[in-house]
Enzyme design. Structure first.
Site, PDB file in Angstrom:
ATOM      1  N   CYS A  16       0.812  -1.225   0.000  1.00 31.75           N
ATOM      2  CA  CYS A  16       0.000   0.000   0.000  1.00 31.75           C
ATOM      3  C   CYS A  16       0.837   1.263   0.000  1.00 31.75           C
ATOM      4  O   CYS A  16       0.328   2.344  -0.324  1.00 31.75           O
ATOM      5  CB  CYS A  16      -0.935  -0.007   1.197  1.00 31.75           C
ATOM      6  N   HIS A  19      -3.625   6.584   2.292  1.00 28.39           N
ATOM      7  CA  HIS A  19      -3.998   5.274   1.765  1.00 28.39           C
ATOM      8  C   HIS A  19      -5.417   4.941   2.192  1.00 28.39           C
ATOM      9  O   HIS A  19      -5.799   5.146   3.352  1.00 28.39           O
ATOM     10  CB  HIS A  19      -3.018   4.215   2.275  1.00 28.39           C
ATOM     11  N   ASN A  24     -10.239  -0.992  -0.825  1.00 31.67           N
ATOM     12  CA  ASN A  24      -8.799  -0.874  -0.580  1.00 31.67           C
ATOM     13  C   ASN A  24      -8.068  -1.485  -1.770  1.00 31.67           C
ATOM     14  O   ASN A  24      -8.059  -2.697  -1.943  1.00 31.67           O
ATOM     15  CB  ASN A  24      -8.438  -1.607   0.716  1.00 31.67           C
TER      16      ASN A  24
END
Length: 356
Positions: free
Chosen positions: A146, A281, A312
Site C-alpha cells: 500500500c 492510503h 482498498n
C-alpha cells in the site's frame, strides 16, 4: 602465455615502490537534471464491474451494515475476466500522459508498484512500456504494498532531479481479487482492483517535498501472503491469499502514521493550514478519520474518502483517490496535498505534493 602474464608486461606508470598506478585517474562525468520536480499528470482506471456488499455477503458470513460500520466500504471494483494488471496499468498511464502533455517516447523510466502481478518475472513495467510506446524506457516493479506508489514517487522525483530521467511514470496497480479469500472475514470485503498513474517531470518550482519513509519489519506478518510459493508447491496448499491482523494494523496505522504525516509536513516547511487536501492510503474509513483528527486538519481541507466506492486497492489507492478529488473538483489544480501510503512490510511513505 596467460592473460595475467601478458598484463604484467603491459606499459604502466609506477611510483618509487614499483607499484602500478591505476590507468584512469580522471573524474567520472555526471549528468545534471531539473532543479525541481513535480507531478504533471494523474490518470486512473477503475474496472467496470462494481461489486456491492450484498454480493460479497453471498459467500462471506456478514452483512452490508457490518461492513459499512467496520470499513466505510459500500462498493468496490473487480477486474473482469482476462483484465490484467498490465491492462489496467496501460489505461491509467495513458490518462496520466495525456494530462501531462508529453509524448510517451520522452519517458525515461517506468515504475510499477504492485503486489498482485501474477508473474514473479518478467515484471509488469516492461510490458507496460511497450504498450504505451515508451519502448526503450527503463522499467521495473517495486513491492511495497500500500506504500508502493508513494515510494515510486520518491524514486521518480529523485531521478528527474539527478538527470537519470527527464520524465518518469509511476503506476500503482492491483488485482487483489485474485489474492483474496472470499470467506475471510478480515479481508474479503476490503480488497479491490484498480490502477492509478502519475507522470513526474521538471517543474519551475518544487512540486514534491521530502519523503518521510521507513518500515517496521518486526510486524511483517500483520499483513502478509498466507503461504510462501515454496509452501504452496511442497505442501499442496492451493492458491495463497493475503491475510491481515486487523486490530494490529488499525492500531499501528492510527497511532503510528499521524506522526509520520506530521514529519512530512515539517520537512516540506508547511502546516496543515497550508493544505488543500489530505490523501491517505484508503485502508479503512475509521483510520482515515482518526488520522485527520490527530493532525487537526482544518474543515476546508479536502479529505480523500475514495474507499467508500473503490475499496482498498493497495498501491493504487493514493493515485485513484487523487484523481477523484481533481475530477470532482474537491481539491484545486495546483493545490498542496499531503499523501501517505502505509501497509504490508510494514512499510510507509509520506510527502507533500503540489497537485497537477
Amino acid at each position: 602465455m596467460s592473460l595475467l602474464r601478458r598484463k604484467s608486461h603491459s606499459p604502466t606508470s609506477a611510483d618509487d615502490s614499483g607499484a602500478p598506478h591505476p590507468k584512469g585517474t580522471g573524474s567520472i562525468s555526471t549528468v545534471s537534471g531539473a532543479r525541481h520536480a513535480g507531478i504533471l499528470g494523474i490518470g486512473a482506471y477503475r474496472p467496470r464491474r462494481v461489486v456491492d456488499n450484498h454480493e460479497i455477503c453471498q459467500v462471506l458470513d456478514s452483512n452490508d451494515e457490518w461492513i459499512r460500520e467496520r470499513s466505510g466500504i459500500i462498493t468496490r471494483h473487480f477486474a473482469g475476466d482476462g483484465e490484467s494488471v498490465v491492462d489496467m496499468s496501460e489505461a491509467a498511464a495513458r490518462d496520466a500522459i495525456a494530462m501531462a502533455g508529453i509524448d510517451p517516447e520522452q519517458i525515461g523510466c517506468i515504475i510499477v508498484a504492485t503486489v498482485s502481478h501474477p508473474y514473479q518475472t518478467p515484471a509488469a513495467a516492461p510490458l507496460v512500456a511497450i504498450r504505451i510506446g515508451a519502448d526503450t524506457a527503463a522499467a521495473f516493479d517495486i513491492s511495497a504494498a500500500c506504500a508502493g506508489y508513494c515510494h515510486g514517487i520518491t524514486l521518480a522525483s529523485d531521478m528527474v532531479r539527478s538527470g537519470t530521467a527527464e520524465y518518469a511514470l509511476v503506476i500503482g496497480v492491483e488485482r487483489l481479487s485474485d489474492f483474496t479469500d472470499p470467506t475471510d472475514r478480515g479481508t474479503a470485503f476490503i480488497f479491490a482492483d484498480g490502477a492509478g498513474a502519475a507522470v513526474i517531470g521538471p517543474t519551475e518550482s518544487e512540486g514534491i517535498g521530502p519523503t518521510i519513509w521507513g518500515s517496521d519489519g518486526n510486524n511483517w506478518d500483520a499483513i502478509a501472503q498466507r503461504d510462501s510459493w515454496i509452501d504452496v508447491r511442497d505442501q499442496d496448499l492451493g492458491w495463497p491469499a493475503i491475510v491481515m491482523q486487523g486490530q494490529t494494523v488499525f492500531r499501528w496505522a492510527v497511532w503510528g502514521m499521524a506522526p509520520v504525516a506530521q514529519r512530512a509536513l515539517d520537512a516540506a516547511g508547511v502546516t496543515v493550514a497550508d493544505l488543500d487536501a489530505f490523501i491517505p492510503h484508503q485502508a479503512n474509513m475509521r483510520i482515515i478519520d482518526a488520522m485527520a483528527k490527530q493532525l487537526k486538519l482544518p474543515a476546508d481541507v479536502a479529505i480523500a474518502r475514495d474507499i467508500e466506492t473503490s475499496g482498498n486497492t493497495s498501491a493504487a489507492s493514493v493515485p485513484l483517490a487523487t484523481e477523484r478529488l481533481l475530477r470532482e473538483g474537491l481539491a484545486p489544480r495546483g493545490g498542496l496535498a499531503l499523501q501517505l501510503g502505509f501497509g504490508a512490510g510494514l512499510s510507509y511513505a509520506a510527502q507533500v505534493i503540489r497537485l497537477p
